[in-house]
Motif scaffolding. Structure first.
Motif, PDB file in Angstrom:
ATOM      1  N   ASP A  39      19.850   0.813  34.654  1.00 20.58           N
ATOM      2  CA  ASP A  39      19.816   0.047  33.414  1.00 20.58           C
ATOM      3  C   ASP A  39      19.328   0.891  32.235  1.00 20.58           C
ATOM      4  O   ASP A  39      19.828   0.744  31.121  1.00 20.58           O
ATOM      5  CB  ASP A  39      18.900  -1.167  33.603  1.00 20.58           C
ATOM      6  CG  ASP A  39      18.955  -2.116  32.437  1.00 20.58           C
ATOM      7  OD1 ASP A  39      20.059  -2.335  31.910  1.00 20.58           O
ATOM      8  OD2 ASP A  39      17.892  -2.638  32.062  1.00 20.58           O
ATOM      9  N   GLU A  40      18.391   1.789  32.457  1.00 22.75           N
ATOM     10  CA  GLU A  40      17.786   2.538  31.364  1.00 22.75           C
ATOM     11  C   GLU A  40      18.496   3.856  31.053  1.00 22.75           C
ATOM     12  O   GLU A  40      18.319   4.399  29.974  1.00 22.75           O
ATOM     13  CB  GLU A  40      16.312   2.819  31.670  1.00 22.75           C
ATOM     14  CG  GLU A  40      15.460   1.574  31.751  1.00 22.75           C
ATOM     15  CD  GLU A  40      15.400   0.812  30.443  1.00 22.75           C
ATOM     16  OE1 GLU A  40      15.397   1.447  29.373  1.00 22.75           O
ATOM     17  OE2 GLU A  40      15.386  -0.424  30.483  1.00 22.75           O
ATOM     18  N   CYS A 102      11.377  -1.071  25.405  1.00 30.09           N
ATOM     19  CA  CYS A 102      12.586  -1.747  25.869  1.00 30.09           C
ATOM     20  C   CYS A 102      13.781  -1.254  25.065  1.00 30.09           C
ATOM     21  O   CYS A 102      13.672  -0.988  23.883  1.00 30.09           O
ATOM     22  CB  CYS A 102      12.464  -3.257  25.694  1.00 30.09           C
ATOM     23  SG  CYS A 102      11.178  -3.979  26.698  1.00 30.09           S
ATOM     24  N   ARG A 103      14.929  -1.126  25.725  1.00 35.36           N
ATOM     25  CA  ARG A 103      16.144  -0.716  25.031  1.00 35.36           C
ATOM     26  C   ARG A 103      16.939  -1.962  24.662  1.00 35.36           C
ATOM     27  O   ARG A 103      17.208  -2.811  25.495  1.00 35.36           O
ATOM     28  CB  ARG A 103      16.981   0.202  25.909  1.00 35.36           C
ATOM     29  CG  ARG A 103      18.178   0.773  25.163  1.00 35.36           C
ATOM     30  CD  ARG A 103      18.846   1.852  25.912  1.00 35.36           C
ATOM     31  NE  ARG A 103      19.267   1.395  27.227  1.00 35.36           N
ATOM     32  CZ  ARG A 103      20.197   1.956  27.927  1.00 35.36           C
ATOM     33  NH1 ARG A 103      20.818   3.018  27.474  1.00 35.36           N
ATOM     34  NH2 ARG A 103      20.529   1.507  29.124  1.00 35.36           N
ATOM     35  N   TRP A 109      15.925   1.909  21.016  1.00 31.29           N
ATOM     36  CA  TRP A 109      14.694   1.666  21.752  1.00 31.29           C
ATOM     37  C   TRP A 109      13.703   0.942  20.875  1.00 31.29           C
ATOM     38  O   TRP A 109      13.638   1.146  19.681  1.00 31.29           O
ATOM     39  CB  TRP A 109      14.103   2.979  22.237  1.00 31.29           C
ATOM     40  CG  TRP A 109      14.912   3.612  23.304  1.00 31.29           C
ATOM     41  CD1 TRP A 109      15.945   4.484  23.135  1.00 31.29           C
ATOM     42  CD2 TRP A 109      14.802   3.418  24.694  1.00 31.29           C
ATOM     43  NE1 TRP A 109      16.486   4.842  24.321  1.00 31.29           N
ATOM     44  CE2 TRP A 109      15.796   4.216  25.314  1.00 31.29           C
ATOM     45  CE3 TRP A 109      13.976   2.657  25.492  1.00 31.29           C
ATOM     46  CZ2 TRP A 109      15.953   4.251  26.686  1.00 31.29           C
ATOM     47  CZ3 TRP A 109      14.139   2.713  26.856  1.00 31.29           C
ATOM     48  CH2 TRP A 109      15.126   3.511  27.441  1.00 31.29           C
TER      49      TRP A 109
END
Length: 112
Positions: A39-40, A102-103, A109
């Motif tokens: 996810d990141e 959090c993105r 970001w």
């Protein structure tokens, strides 16, 4: 949820229920944590690198946990030392999770 279970054990409130709560937390979060690098990461190469690093370090820490907590138990002579150590680890994990940025869906970001 895990912290609640440890506090229930520390205050001798329904040990069976506390053990169930302690087990449910990691059981639900483990698959989600495996998806975090995907996810990141920005691309497949980054996802593979993140995944390799997090899994190798995580499994080493996971393997050392029982040994270290057993050593604390042997040194203290009761389970209060390992319980305090596990509560401290959970609080540290909460602090790290809250500190991570959090993105956003657009790729930027920041904190949500």
């Amino acid at each position: 949820m895990i912290l609640t279970g440890f506090l229930m054990i520390a205050f001798a409130v329904q040990p069976l229920l506390a053990a169930l709560i302690i087990g449910i937390g990691p059981g639900m979060l483990f698959p989600i944590n495996l998806l975090l690098p995907i996810d990141e990461a920005g691309n497949a190469r980054q996802a593979a690198a993140w995944s390799a690093m997090t899994q190798s370090v995580g499994y080493v820490i996971g393997a050392l946990g029982p040994i270290l907590l057993g050593s604390v138990h042997d040194a203290v002579g009761s389970y209060s030392g390992p319980m305090i150590a596990m509560i401290a680890i959970v609080l540290l994990m909460i602090a790290v999770q809250l500190a991570l940025p959090c993105r956003e869906k657009d790729g930027k970001w920041g904190r949500a």
